[in-house]
Design an enzyme around this catalytic site. Structure first.
Site, PDB file in Angstrom:
ATOM      1  N   SER A  89       0.828  -1.212   0.000  1.00 27.01           N
ATOM      2  CA  SER A  89       0.000   0.000   0.000  1.00 27.01           C
ATOM      3  C   SER A  89       0.860   1.259   0.000  1.00 27.01           C
ATOM      4  O   SER A  89       2.018   1.254   0.423  1.00 27.01           O
ATOM      5  CB  SER A  89      -0.906   0.022   1.235  1.00 27.01           C
ATOM      6  OG  SER A  89      -1.708  -1.138   1.294  1.00 27.01           O
TER       7      SER A  89
HETATM    8  N1  SAH Z   1       0.052  -5.018   4.015  1.00 25.30           N
HETATM    9  C1  SAH Z   1       0.624  -5.626   2.833  1.00 25.30           C
HETATM   10  C2  SAH Z   1      -0.341  -5.469   1.691  1.00 25.30           C
HETATM   11  C3  SAH Z   1      -0.353  -6.648   0.788  1.00 25.30           C
HETATM   12  S1  SAH Z   1      -1.687  -6.661  -0.395  1.00 25.30           S
HETATM   13  C4  SAH Z   1       1.995  -5.006   2.565  1.00 25.30           C
HETATM   14  O1  SAH Z   1       2.383  -4.115   3.329  1.00 25.30           O
HETATM   15  O2  SAH Z   1       2.689  -5.417   1.637  1.00 25.30           O
HETATM   16  C5  SAH Z   1      -2.889  -7.666   0.436  1.00 25.30           C
HETATM   17  C6  SAH Z   1      -2.467  -9.079   0.748  1.00 25.30           C
HETATM   18  O3  SAH Z   1      -3.613  -9.779   1.248  1.00 25.30           O
HETATM   19  C7  SAH Z   1      -1.979  -9.883  -0.459  1.00 25.30           C
HETATM   20  O4  SAH Z   1      -0.677 -10.342  -0.213  1.00 25.30           O
HETATM   21  C8  SAH Z   1      -2.976 -11.025  -0.563  1.00 25.30           C
HETATM   22  O5  SAH Z   1      -2.409 -12.258  -1.008  1.00 25.30           O
HETATM   23  C9  SAH Z   1      -3.495 -11.123   0.858  1.00 25.30           C
HETATM   24  N2  SAH Z   1      -4.778 -11.808   0.981  1.00 25.30           N
HETATM   25  C10 SAH Z   1      -5.867 -11.710   0.170  1.00 25.30           C
HETATM   26  N3  SAH Z   1      -6.858 -12.514   0.598  1.00 25.30           N
HETATM   27  C11 SAH Z   1      -6.383 -13.156   1.718  1.00 25.30           C
HETATM   28  C12 SAH Z   1      -6.917 -14.135   2.612  1.00 25.30           C
HETATM   29  N4  SAH Z   1      -8.138 -14.661   2.455  1.00 25.30           N
HETATM   30  N5  SAH Z   1      -6.153 -14.548   3.645  1.00 25.30           N
HETATM   31  C13 SAH Z   1      -4.901 -14.059   3.835  1.00 25.30           C
HETATM   32  N6  SAH Z   1      -4.333 -13.135   3.020  1.00 25.30           N
HETATM   33  C14 SAH Z   1      -5.060 -12.687   1.973  1.00 25.30           C
END
Ligand code: SAH
Length: 224
Positions: free
Chosen positions: A75
């Site tokens: 993000s």
């Molecule tokens: N806070 C992270 C943002 C990553 S984007 C950072 O700082 O990099 C959101 C993430 O949520 C992705 O990696 C995606 O794979 C994960 N995600 C999506 N659905 C999910 C689920 N059901 N359980 C666990 N993770 C999930």
């Protein structure tokens, strides 16, 4: 109120690109109204460039999200800071994070609360995040592969829960894992019409506040 309880030695030692972080905090984060001093200090401390894939390293402190592989994104710095502030952490909390991704937000949370439990459904991202967190000496975080739609029941209840992927609605399983008085901060809704909400548990009731219009990747079921 606790100070930042776990600025790890290695993170403290990371002066690399400190000027860029200071500038980021001034121009993108404090300038837009984030006031929590602990959040601002943590944002100045965590070396975001180590969580960003090498081709994007030069842009690590710029004012937008970046690809982290597997179709996911880290993000925008302001959004990470805004969400951390919205959790109202004082330092003594146990926090559940759903969507570890790069591990950047996990590292930030590790400086703001006592214990972090972070789940990710994509194994490749989880392993990357685990390696960077370890290299920084972060020792109050547990990460695991899992489907966040179910939360992390064995470790519940949590004083704070943060989602970094957007479900259409917050699953009941997750809400049930929030402690009384606890806060959940999450993007909710379909792409193009998402709202960042904060839900505060009061016994069997949840107070819901809409905080911001946002654009997050969708939360997906199952593992990958
Ligand atoms: N806070 C992270 C943002 C990553 S984007 C950072 O700082 O990099 C959101 C993430 O949520 C992705 O990696 C995606 O794979 C994960 N995600 C999506 N659905 C999910 C689920 N059901 N359980 C666990 N993770 C999930």
């Amino acid at each position: 109120m606790y100070g930042i309880i776990s600025i790890k030695k290695n993170m403290m030692a990371c002066d690399e690109r400190k000027d860029e972080r200071d500038f980021m905090v001034r121009s993108q984060i404090a300038a837009r109204g984030v006031r929590d001093r602990r959040v601002l200090e943590a944002m100045r401390g965590v070396p975001r460039h180590l969580f960003v894939p090498r081709p994007y390293s030069a842009e690590a402190y710029d004012d937008y999200p970046l690809p982290i592989g597997s179709g996911q994104t880290i993000s925008q710095p302001y959004i990470v800071a805004f969400m951390a502030e919205a959790l109202r952490l004082k330092g003594n909390e146990r926090v559940l994070e759903i969507g570890t991704g790069s591990g950047y937000q996990t590292a930030l949370l590790s400086m703001l609360a006592r214990e972090i439990f972070s789940m990710e459904r994509i194994a490749a991202l989880l392993e990357g995040a685990r390696a960077v967190l370890k290299s920084l000496g972060v020792d109050n975080v547990q990460v695991r592969l899992g489907d966040g739609f179910f939360g992390w029941a064995e470790m519940a209840p949590f004083d704070a829960i943060i989602l970094s992927a957007a479900p259409f609605d917050i699953p009941d399983a997750i809400l049930h894992q929030l402690a009384d008085g606890g806060r959940l901060v999450a993007p909710v809704g379909p792409l193009g019409a998402q709202t960042l909400v904060r839900m505060t548990r009061r016994g069997v009731h949840f107070d819901t506040e809409a905080l911001l219009d946002v654009a997050f990747v969708a939360m997906r079921p199952g593992l990958s």
